[in-house]
Motif scaffolding. Sequence first.
Motif, PDB file in Angstrom:
ATOM      1  N   ARG A 308       0.814  -1.225   0.000  1.00  0.00           N
ATOM      2  CA  ARG A 308       0.000   0.000   0.000  1.00  0.00           C
ATOM      3  C   ARG A 308       0.846   1.274   0.000  1.00  0.00           C
ATOM      4  N   HIS A 309       2.078   1.215   0.507  1.00  0.00           N
ATOM      5  CA  HIS A 309       2.939   2.390   0.529  1.00  0.00           C
ATOM      6  C   HIS A 309       3.941   2.382  -0.615  1.00  0.00           C
ATOM      7  N   ARG A 310       3.884   1.372  -1.466  1.00  0.00           N
ATOM      8  CA  ARG A 310       4.861   1.258  -2.553  1.00  0.00           C
ATOM      9  C   ARG A 310       4.274   1.595  -3.915  1.00  0.00           C
ATOM     10  N   ILE A 311       2.992   1.841  -4.006  1.00  0.00           N
ATOM     11  CA  ILE A 311       2.398   2.260  -5.271  1.00  0.00           C
ATOM     12  C   ILE A 311       2.008   3.732  -5.141  1.00  0.00           C
ATOM     13  N   ILE A 312       2.285   4.496  -6.183  1.00  0.00           N
ATOM     14  CA  ILE A 312       2.135   5.945  -6.144  1.00  0.00           C
ATOM     15  C   ILE A 312       0.983   6.357  -7.046  1.00  0.00           C
ATOM     16  N   MET A 313       0.026   7.057  -6.469  1.00  0.00           N
ATOM     17  CA  MET A 313      -1.143   7.514  -7.208  1.00  0.00           C
ATOM     18  C   MET A 313      -0.782   8.706  -8.100  1.00  0.00           C
ATOM     19  N   ASN A 314      -1.411   8.782  -9.266  1.00  0.00           N
ATOM     20  CA  ASN A 314      -1.223   9.958 -10.114  1.00  0.00           C
ATOM     21  C   ASN A 314      -2.255  11.025  -9.743  1.00  0.00           C
ATOM     22  N   PHE A 315      -2.221  12.143 -10.483  1.00  0.00           N
ATOM     23  CA  PHE A 315      -3.121  13.249 -10.149  1.00  0.00           C
ATOM     24  C   PHE A 315      -4.582  12.848 -10.271  1.00  0.00           C
ATOM     25  N   GLU A 316      -4.894  12.078 -11.314  1.00  0.00           N
ATOM     26  CA  GLU A 316      -6.289  11.678 -11.523  1.00  0.00           C
ATOM     27  C   GLU A 316      -6.788  10.802 -10.378  1.00  0.00           C
ATOM     28  N   GLY A 317      -5.924   9.886  -9.923  1.00  0.00           N
ATOM     29  CA  GLY A 317      -6.311   9.034  -8.807  1.00  0.00           C
ATOM     30  C   GLY A 317      -6.562   9.832  -7.547  1.00  0.00           C
ATOM     31  N   GLU A 318      -5.680  10.824  -7.284  1.00  0.00           N
ATOM     32  CA  GLU A 318      -5.873  11.667  -6.105  1.00  0.00           C
ATOM     33  C   GLU A 318      -7.129  12.508  -6.233  1.00  0.00           C
ATOM     34  N   ALA A 319      -7.394  13.015  -7.440  1.00  0.00           N
ATOM     35  CA  ALA A 319      -8.589  13.823  -7.658  1.00  0.00           C
ATOM     36  C   ALA A 319      -9.862  13.009  -7.457  1.00  0.00           C
ATOM     37  N   GLU A 320      -9.799  11.717  -7.797  1.00  0.00           N
ATOM     38  CA  GLU A 320     -10.955  10.841  -7.609  1.00  0.00           C
ATOM     39  C   GLU A 320     -11.137  10.433  -6.147  1.00  0.00           C
ATOM     40  N   GLY A 321     -10.149  10.747  -5.316  1.00  0.00           N
ATOM     41  CA  GLY A 321     -10.237  10.378  -3.907  1.00  0.00           C
ATOM     42  C   GLY A 321      -9.998   8.899  -3.650  1.00  0.00           C
ATOM     43  N   LEU A 322      -9.297   8.229  -4.558  1.00  0.00           N
ATOM     44  CA  LEU A 322      -9.032   6.798  -4.397  1.00  0.00           C
ATOM     45  C   LEU A 322      -7.897   6.574  -3.405  1.00  0.00           C
ATOM     46  N   THR A 323      -7.893   5.405  -2.816  1.00  0.00           N
ATOM     47  CA  THR A 323      -6.795   4.995  -1.940  1.00  0.00           C
ATOM     48  C   THR A 323      -6.019   3.871  -2.619  1.00  0.00           C
ATOM     49  N   THR A 324      -4.778   3.683  -2.179  1.00  0.00           N
ATOM     50  CA  THR A 324      -3.999   2.580  -2.735  1.00  0.00           C
ATOM     51  C   THR A 324      -4.616   1.237  -2.361  1.00  0.00           C
ATOM     52  N   ASP A 325      -5.283   1.167  -1.220  1.00  0.00           N
ATOM     53  CA  ASP A 325      -5.956  -0.076  -0.842  1.00  0.00           C
ATOM     54  C   ASP A 325      -7.050  -0.441  -1.844  1.00  0.00           C
ATOM     55  N   ALA A 326      -7.748   0.577  -2.352  1.00  0.00           N
ATOM     56  CA  ALA A 326      -8.809   0.304  -3.334  1.00  0.00           C
ATOM     57  C   ALA A 326      -8.209  -0.267  -4.622  1.00  0.00           C
ATOM     58  N   ILE A 327      -7.063   0.255  -5.035  1.00  0.00           N
ATOM     59  CA  ILE A 327      -6.391  -0.278  -6.220  1.00  0.00           C
ATOM     60  C   ILE A 327      -5.950  -1.716  -5.972  1.00  0.00           C
ATOM     61  N   LEU A 328      -5.384  -1.977  -4.782  1.00  0.00           N
ATOM     62  CA  LEU A 328      -4.906  -3.326  -4.473  1.00  0.00           C
ATOM     63  C   LEU A 328      -6.057  -4.326  -4.359  1.00  0.00           C
ATOM     64  N   ASP A 329      -7.213  -3.865  -3.891  1.00  0.00           N
ATOM     65  CA  ASP A 329      -8.391  -4.749  -3.883  1.00  0.00           C
ATOM     66  C   ASP A 329      -8.727  -5.194  -5.314  1.00  0.00           C
ATOM     67  N   ARG A 330      -8.636  -4.261  -6.235  1.00  0.00           N
ATOM     68  CA  ARG A 330      -8.922  -4.579  -7.629  1.00  0.00           C
ATOM     69  C   ARG A 330      -7.866  -5.538  -8.200  1.00  0.00           C
ATOM     70  N   VAL A 331      -6.603  -5.324  -7.808  1.00  0.00           N
ATOM     71  CA  VAL A 331      -5.528  -6.218  -8.242  1.00  0.00           C
ATOM     72  C   VAL A 331      -5.787  -7.629  -7.751  1.00  0.00           C
ATOM     73  N   LEU A 332      -6.128  -7.766  -6.472  1.00  0.00           N
ATOM     74  CA  LEU A 332      -6.348  -9.085  -5.888  1.00  0.00           C
ATOM     75  C   LEU A 332      -7.575  -9.776  -6.486  1.00  0.00           C
ATOM     76  N   ASP A 333      -8.553  -8.978  -6.889  1.00  0.00           N
ATOM     77  CA  ASP A 333      -9.733  -9.562  -7.551  1.00  0.00           C
ATOM     78  C   ASP A 333      -9.396 -10.053  -8.960  1.00  0.00           C
ATOM     79  N   SER A 334      -8.463  -9.380  -9.607  1.00  0.00           N
ATOM     80  CA  SER A 334      -8.164  -9.690 -11.010  1.00  0.00           C
ATOM     81  C   SER A 334      -7.091 -10.773 -11.180  1.00  0.00           C
ATOM     82  N   VAL A 335      -6.084 -10.766 -10.306  1.00  0.00           N
ATOM     83  CA  VAL A 335      -4.977 -11.702 -10.436  1.00  0.00           C
ATOM     84  C   VAL A 335      -5.339 -13.001  -9.713  1.00  0.00           C
ATOM     85  N   LYS A 336      -5.419 -14.052 -10.459  1.00  0.00           N
ATOM     86  CA  LYS A 336      -5.799 -15.356  -9.895  1.00  0.00           C
ATOM     87  C   LYS A 336      -4.576 -16.244  -9.721  1.00  0.00           C
ATOM     88  N   PRO A 337      -4.564 -17.079  -8.681  1.00  0.00           N
ATOM     89  CA  PRO A 337      -3.450 -18.016  -8.492  1.00  0.00           C
ATOM     90  C   PRO A 337      -3.283 -18.955  -9.677  1.00  0.00           C
TER      91      PRO A 337
END
Length: 337
Positions: A308-337
Amino acid sequence: MNDGAANTQTSAELERQVADFREGLASLKNEIHKVIIGQDEIIDQIIIALFAGGHVLLEGVPGLGKTLMVKTLSQALSLQFSRVQFTPDLMPADITGTNIVVEDERGQRSFQFQRGPVFGNVLLADEINRATPKTQSALLEAMQEGTVTAGGQQHSLPQPFFVMATQNPIEMEGTYPLPEAQLDRFLFKLLVRFPDRDTLLGILDQTTGRAAPKVNPVLDSKTILNLRDLARDVIVATQVAEYAVNIVLATHPESPQAVSEAQRFLRFGSSPRGGQAIILAAKVRALLEGRFNVSFEDVRTMTKPALRHRIIMNFEGEAEGLTTDAILDRVLDSVKP
């Protein structure tokens, strides 16, 4: 991966070592819970980081017991504890130490290195983001190499060396964002939440009476280092390692494996240290679960605190009010074992 170390030991020996590991960590948790009410997940992840050989960044608003949590951990370990209160006027030498002029009995003067508070086993860097980036960066060499260089001389830190830093959310007054290089040195970033109703009642009951719980040391430095070595011998199957790699690659906006949210909202993905952090933490979690092999679930569970502290949000992500946890939730949903 790591098959050789496991093959040299019998199944009975491994079971005994895993049982000893779990017993040691259970004793440590019991001592911490004498003082800390609730926060089970945070305490588990701090302990995992300690035995993975990494450092921890705790983020939360003032008054949630972050400092008390670190002090209680140090009391439960037979280790040297140091504390530095970070302030805007703190200088790097106040942390690492400095060369001073000393005079011997013959009147001859020479430089002598005066060690700073970093020369301990457990360092509490309290409110680290209230100091300037120059001072924050004083910990970079210590956290990565376990050494301090001053006056051309390199000084080794005692082992184990474990930094636990607290920080206030960067939106608060008088804070400085940590440099990316500094953040990357932390194995985990943990978010300390406000307690629920029952936990808050327990805190008020325990902290407003006369009796103060006594915390007893249960683990010494030799035991901790031995348990760290055991954790590194835990087996990681190729498929599990590939799962961790795919998670890291999915956070890189320029990668073909990136999820759409990473491509749109991230400026930078995780560094290779992120993958290392996931695997090391997953090994310790496997031992906590009584296994000598890492599972896909171990990797999945350790992903958010490690990245969560190693991925850096761009301006659009900050403007949308997203958190890195929200991005990682999407990653974990998409990447399958």
